[in-house]
Write an enzyme that holds these catalytic residues in place. Sequence first.
Site, mmCIF file in Angstrom:
data_model
loop_
_atom_site.group_PDB
_atom_site.id
_atom_site.type_symbol
_atom_site.label_atom_id
_atom_site.label_comp_id
_atom_site.label_asym_id
_atom_site.label_seq_id
_atom_site.Cartn_x
_atom_site.Cartn_y
_atom_site.Cartn_z
ATOM 1 N N ASN A 73 1.207 -1.351 0.156
ATOM 2 C CA ASN A 73 -0.038 -0.121 0.211
ATOM 3 C C ASN A 73 0.895 1.602 0.137
ATOM 4 O OD1 ASN A 73 -0.263 1.850 2.717
ATOM 5 N ND2 ASN A 73 0.540 -0.092 3.431
ATOM 6 N N CYS A 134 6.505 3.034 9.355
ATOM 7 C CA CYS A 134 5.961 3.300 7.190
ATOM 8 C C CYS A 134 6.615 4.149 6.512
ATOM 9 C CB CYS A 134 4.674 4.580 7.468
ATOM 10 S SG CYS A 134 3.551 4.873 5.995
ATOM 11 N N CYS A 352 15.013 -32.741 -7.595
ATOM 12 C CA CYS A 352 16.495 -33.603 -6.672
ATOM 13 C C CYS A 352 17.488 -33.638 -7.917
ATOM 14 C CB CYS A 352 15.922 -34.962 -6.468
ATOM 15 S SG CYS A 352 17.454 -35.795 -5.373
ATOM 16 N N CYS A 384 12.427 -33.223 -2.084
ATOM 17 C CA CYS A 384 11.499 -33.539 -2.653
ATOM 18 C C CYS A 384 10.473 -34.147 -0.909
ATOM 19 C CB CYS A 384 11.873 -34.567 -3.115
ATOM 20 S SG CYS A 384 13.140 -36.120 -1.131
ATOM 21 N N CYS A 388 7.271 -32.291 -3.110
ATOM 22 C CA CYS A 388 5.868 -32.945 -3.115
ATOM 23 C C CYS A 388 3.894 -32.830 -3.546
ATOM 24 C CB CYS A 388 6.019 -35.043 -2.141
ATOM 25 S SG CYS A 388 4.430 -35.998 -2.609
HETATM 26 C C1 LIG Z 1 -3.372 -0.020 3.282
HETATM 27 C C2 LIG Z 1 -2.071 -0.313 5.342
HETATM 28 C C3 LIG Z 1 -2.095 1.039 5.340
HETATM 29 C C4 LIG Z 1 -0.984 0.637 7.254
HETATM 30 N N1 LIG Z 1 -1.468 1.890 7.891
HETATM 31 C C5 LIG Z 1 -0.234 2.058 8.874
HETATM 32 C C6 LIG Z 1 -0.762 3.036 9.812
HETATM 33 O O1 LIG Z 1 -1.512 3.636 10.161
HETATM 34 N N2 LIG Z 1 0.325 2.683 11.111
HETATM 35 C C7 LIG Z 1 0.817 1.482 11.091
HETATM 36 O O2 LIG Z 1 1.575 1.342 12.255
HETATM 37 N N3 LIG Z 1 1.554 0.307 10.990
HETATM 38 C C8 LIG Z 1 0.353 1.036 9.257
HETATM 39 N N4 LIG Z 1 0.133 -0.374 9.206
HETATM 40 C C9 LIG Z 1 1.373 -1.588 8.984
HETATM 41 C C10 LIG Z 1 -0.304 -2.720 9.675
HETATM 42 O O3 LIG Z 1 -0.165 -2.363 11.111
HETATM 43 C C11 LIG Z 1 1.377 -3.464 9.452
HETATM 44 O O4 LIG Z 1 1.748 -3.650 10.767
HETATM 45 C C12 LIG Z 1 1.333 -4.558 8.698
HETATM 46 O O5 LIG Z 1 0.078 -4.343 7.782
HETATM 47 C C13 LIG Z 1 1.485 -6.028 8.612
HETATM 48 O O6 LIG Z 1 0.785 -7.113 9.103
HETATM 49 P P1 LIG Z 1 -0.159 -7.954 8.261
HETATM 50 O O7 LIG Z 1 0.713 -8.559 7.375
HETATM 51 O O8 LIG Z 1 -0.787 -8.826 8.712
HETATM 52 O O9 LIG Z 1 -1.008 -6.782 6.702
HETATM 53 C C14 LIG Z 1 -0.469 -0.532 7.350
HETATM 54 C C15 LIG Z 1 -0.874 -1.086 6.330
HETATM 55 C C16 LIG Z 1 -1.379 -1.433 5.237
HETATM 56 C C17 LIG Z 1 -1.816 -2.309 4.204
HETATM 57 S S1 SF4 Z 2 16.326 -35.093 0.698
HETATM 58 FE FE1 SF4 Z 2 15.216 -35.795 -1.291
HETATM 59 S S2 SF4 Z 2 16.287 -33.561 -2.396
HETATM 60 FE FE2 SF4 Z 2 17.028 -34.406 -0.796
HETATM 61 S S3 SF4 Z 2 19.028 -35.955 -1.582
HETATM 62 FE FE3 SF4 Z 2 17.518 -36.831 -0.753
HETATM 63 S S4 SF4 Z 2 16.488 -37.839 -2.324
HETATM 64 FE FE4 SF4 Z 2 17.303 -35.739 -3.353
HETATM 65 S S1 SF4 Z 3 3.943 -38.341 -5.771
HETATM 66 FE FE1 SF4 Z 3 5.143 -37.050 -7.445
HETATM 67 S S2 SF4 Z 3 6.618 -36.186 -5.490
HETATM 68 FE FE2 SF4 Z 3 5.779 -37.276 -4.590
HETATM 69 S S3 SF4 Z 3 6.673 -39.437 -4.082
HETATM 70 FE FE3 SF4 Z 3 5.063 -39.933 -5.866
HETATM 71 S S4 SF4 Z 3 6.180 -38.723 -7.838
HETATM 72 FE FE4 SF4 Z 3 7.268 -38.000 -6.445
#
Ligand SMILES: Cc1cc2nc3c(=O)[nH]c(=O)nc-3n(C[C@H](O)[C@H](O)[C@H](O)COP(=O)(O)O)c2cc1C
Ligand code: SF4
Ligand code: SF4
Lengths: 444, 441
Positions: A73, A134, A352, A384, A388
């Site tokens: 925003n 902000c 992998c 993996c 999956c």
């Molecule tokens: C549109 C918008 C306006 C915001 N205005 C303020 C504000 O006036 N004061 C403030 O402290 N934070 C403001 N924020 C930040 C939010 O309070 C919050 O810290 C941030 O969005 C992270 O939280 P969320 O992931 O739940 O959105 C704003 C966020 C958004 C999206």
């Molecule tokens: S955890 Fe899965 S992706 Fe990672 S090395 Fe082993 S088989 Fe390969």
């Molecule tokens: S569903 Fe797809 S990702 Fe999961 S084990 Fe089978 S082949 Fe691998």
Amino acid sequence: MIDLSINFAGIKSPNPFWLASAPPTNSGYQIMKAFDTGWGGAVWKTLGVPVVNVSSRYGSVNYRGTKMMGFNNIELITDRPLADNLREIEEVKKYFPDHAVIASLMVESRAEWEQIIKDVENAGADGIELNFGCPHGMCERGMGSAVGQEPEVLKTIVGWVKEAANIPVITKLSPNISHITDPGLAAVQGGTDSISLINTIKSIVGIDLDSYAPYPIVDGKGTNGGYCGPAVKPIAMHMLKDLAQHPEIGKVPLSGIGGIETWRDVVEFILLGATSVQVCTAVMHYGFGIVREMEAGLRQFMEEKNYQTIYDFAGKALPNVTEWKHLNLKHKVVAEINADKCIGCDLCYIACDDGAHQAIALSDDPAIRIPSIIEANCVGCNLCSLVCPVEDCITMVKRDDGKENVTWYERTENDDIPVTFDDDRAGGKGHFVPTPQDALKHRK
Amino acid sequence: MAEYKRPTTKEEFDKNFKQKKPLMNDTEAYYEASRCLFCYDAPCVQACPTHIDIPLFIKQIHTDNVTGASKTIFAANWLGNACGVVCPTGVLCEGACVYNHQDVPPIQIGRLQNYATNTTISEDKVIFKAGKSNGKKAAVLGSGPAGIAFASEARTMGYEVDIYEAKSLPSGLNVHGVAPYKITNEEVLSEIEYLQKHLGFNIKYNSAIDSKEQIKKLEHNYDAIFLGVGLGNTRTLGLEGEDKANVVGAVEFIEELRKKQHKMKVPQKVVVLGGGNTAMDAASESARMGAKKVVLAYRNSKEKMGAYGFEYDLAISAGVDSLFHVTPLEIVGNGKVEGVKFAKTEIVEGKLKTNMKNTFVVRCDLVIKATGQAKMGRLFKLIDNLDIDNRTVIKVNAETFQTSNPKYFAGGDAINGGAEVVNAAYDGKMAARGMHNYLNK
Ligand SMILES: Cc1cc2nc3c(=O)[nH]c(=O)nc-3n(C[C@H](O)[C@H](O)[C@H](O)COP(=O)(O)O)c2cc1C
Ligand code: SF4
Ligand code: SF4
Ligand SMILES: Cc1cc2nc3c(=O)[nH]c(=O)nc-3n(C[C@H](O)[C@H](O)[C@H](O)COP(=O)(O)OP(=O)(O)OC[C@H]3O[C@@H](n4cnc5c(N)ncnc54)[C@H](O)[C@@H]3O)c2cc1C
Ligand code: SF4
């Protein structure tokens, strides 16, 4: 009996669910509606000298079928006159005396801080939140994140506020810095009663491919916005953990913010040390009703784990978040495929083979699409199991006997770490890799 | 029965023949595309006879590159739009989708394919063009899916292409045979029009090739000839009374239906003879045309029918009745059909036997014979050294689609004895490539 009520640095609230200062807390109408729906507290949309906003204010990042995985925003603080807001604060407190109403503030001079603090106290606010976060518009005018990014300035302002205020003070931090502990410590040294985090992250969510302008577009131009929503949760949790583990900062209550939408998010933030949570984007997306899912889930979790209050498990994950050098190098897991569940998409194979350690094999019979793990090659990276698409189809199973525990730290102490480029102690020495030409085998 | 009222207007016809796979809108396509897992070496691609890169085109739809998706589709299948809705996807790509293994509905590949191509065609986007003229000419017999695919592919390589078509419309059975609830005439024809406009092959309508002289002339005038003539009319059964009025072949019945639509009158009581997909279609279509009673009669058991299970279910759901283990003995009636006399059949020592002691008559006023199409043997005999197998289909090299007479290539129903549009599309494309390799050797 589960008791969800909290006392956050002196601010009492029937539950830890607060609305973050943002559009959902723009008016008394919205906050009353939210309290009526089940929210315990609300941080009023930041008050100060009212602003003028632009039209076209939000942008978002959609991922696959999901809208608003990330949200940004370019709105500023409140654009409503202070008197209107104060009157409504009073009214809300009259109807909901036990709910938490916190006034978010952002002004410039010491005189303005002193005046506005008096005003919100008179209106009945339970606490003050200082918006030092902000990252757009306000910072160009020397406020918001311009303060949050300068620990010394932040400390001074917190000092002024603390001198003037009779109600608890929360300092809200900006994540647009390298070390969250720098402003965190400054806030504590300035005398703040508590900290909330995170505010939004400087961002550009996308560019329009016809007008070549960033979203949201205002008459052909755009500006950096503040990023939030589910996408920022991991960043917020990491910063929360840094503050909670800090010997001095960790002593003040922490309010977790950033991408919270479900009960699980709430529990995770509490496990990392938050004792109140604030929500903005999820409410902007789904309305106040989501608090019902959060509360029901939190209660269910507490019932199953036998917790009475959130303080019973607040910070419980902190001891397990450690530095890399303290992880056990002898721990060994490998992937295991459940052939009954496998649908044969072969995403694990290609992930992998192209992206990890060539530890998954396809059958020689093209009719059989269920792959198999080559255990000797598997380093246990998890990739993996992450790609999956079938629930619980690939699991990582433990292969070490749990008797040995050797960390990088200990090996360093014992002079047992690779030090030259071709050191025999290289972790991957002798580990299978195909020859480069194997990549071209299909050409024959 | 009578679940369908006889359609008397185009609107009523369209309602009775409601599209089984309606065009997706942008929102539906977006969400459906988001479900695709982008499988490695995806089984859906392997199950598509033309090997369209399905995960790629689905991802392109999802990332708002619908034009790119159409390019991916047409690069593999020149009838990509029609195939999306006429292909039996449940036994092809969608049947192979990995989601089936967890009882999650498979990706609606056909409808996504149709969505992308339909968008591109209706916007008349230029996504391919004819190759630089190479001075060579190819003639095509038949403008069905095989012929159109051959012509399109050959044009991209710079050949001049003339298609000779016996009828007055292009696209063969795609417009004259496929059931109207799978695709509308307009949609079939708009795809051909689009291909023709952007690739520039010629179609000469009402130009059946049926004499030695014409063949000789073509051989003289063209560097190569593609045979995409499909199959012929319904073959005769040799039943007593088969020449009575209102005894019709299924292919002819369906062709008339597709042409006349609501203006065609289907009588009240219909018997359909046969157990293949064409029989299912004819029965379904009779019911949808408002026939009061439609009986499907097959000489063996339900399990032995050649039709796909879903096509049978569709006919039953339209209100069709079925009779198994019956064989027609005679068409009864006085000049005009009044019924079919059947005998029961039974399996004796593993063989199907007719029990002449158990006979009965089913009253009806229309008999539709869906007992197979005749082959084009008469035409094939006009061509020198053209090898035909014992089913009277043309023998071709499996990779190049070249026939025993090196000037001729062939594909579609004429080489497989009757399959699907998608097979014809594949054959035509591969035959053009085969011709190109041959002429440039
Ligand atoms: C549109 C918008 C306006 C915001 N205005 C303020 C504000 O006036 N004061 C403030 O402290 N934070 C403001 N924020 C930040 C939010 O309070 C919050 O810290 C941030 O969005 C992270 O939280 P969320 O992931 O739940 O959105 C704003 C966020 C958004 C999206
Ligand atoms: S955890 Fe899965 S992706 Fe990672 S090395 Fe082993 S088989 Fe390969
Ligand atoms: S569903 Fe797809 S990702 Fe999961 S084990 Fe089978 S082949 Fe691998
Ligand atoms: C009732 C019915 C329903 C069907 N339903 C489906 C379906 O739902 N989905 C599906 O995928 N497939 C379906 N099919 C099969 C599909 O229509 C065919 O496999 C496909 O059309 C074959 O294409 P083709 O080009 O080989 O032959 P055709 O489509 O038969 O085209 C041959 C063309 O050649 C012309 N021609 C013939 N002889 C000459 C000549 N001597 N000179 C000039 N022109 C000539 C014909 O007029 C015709 O236009 C159905 C078939 C039938 C009969
Ligand atoms: S099998 Fe299904 S999920 Fe996998 S690529 Fe094909 S359509 Fe997508």
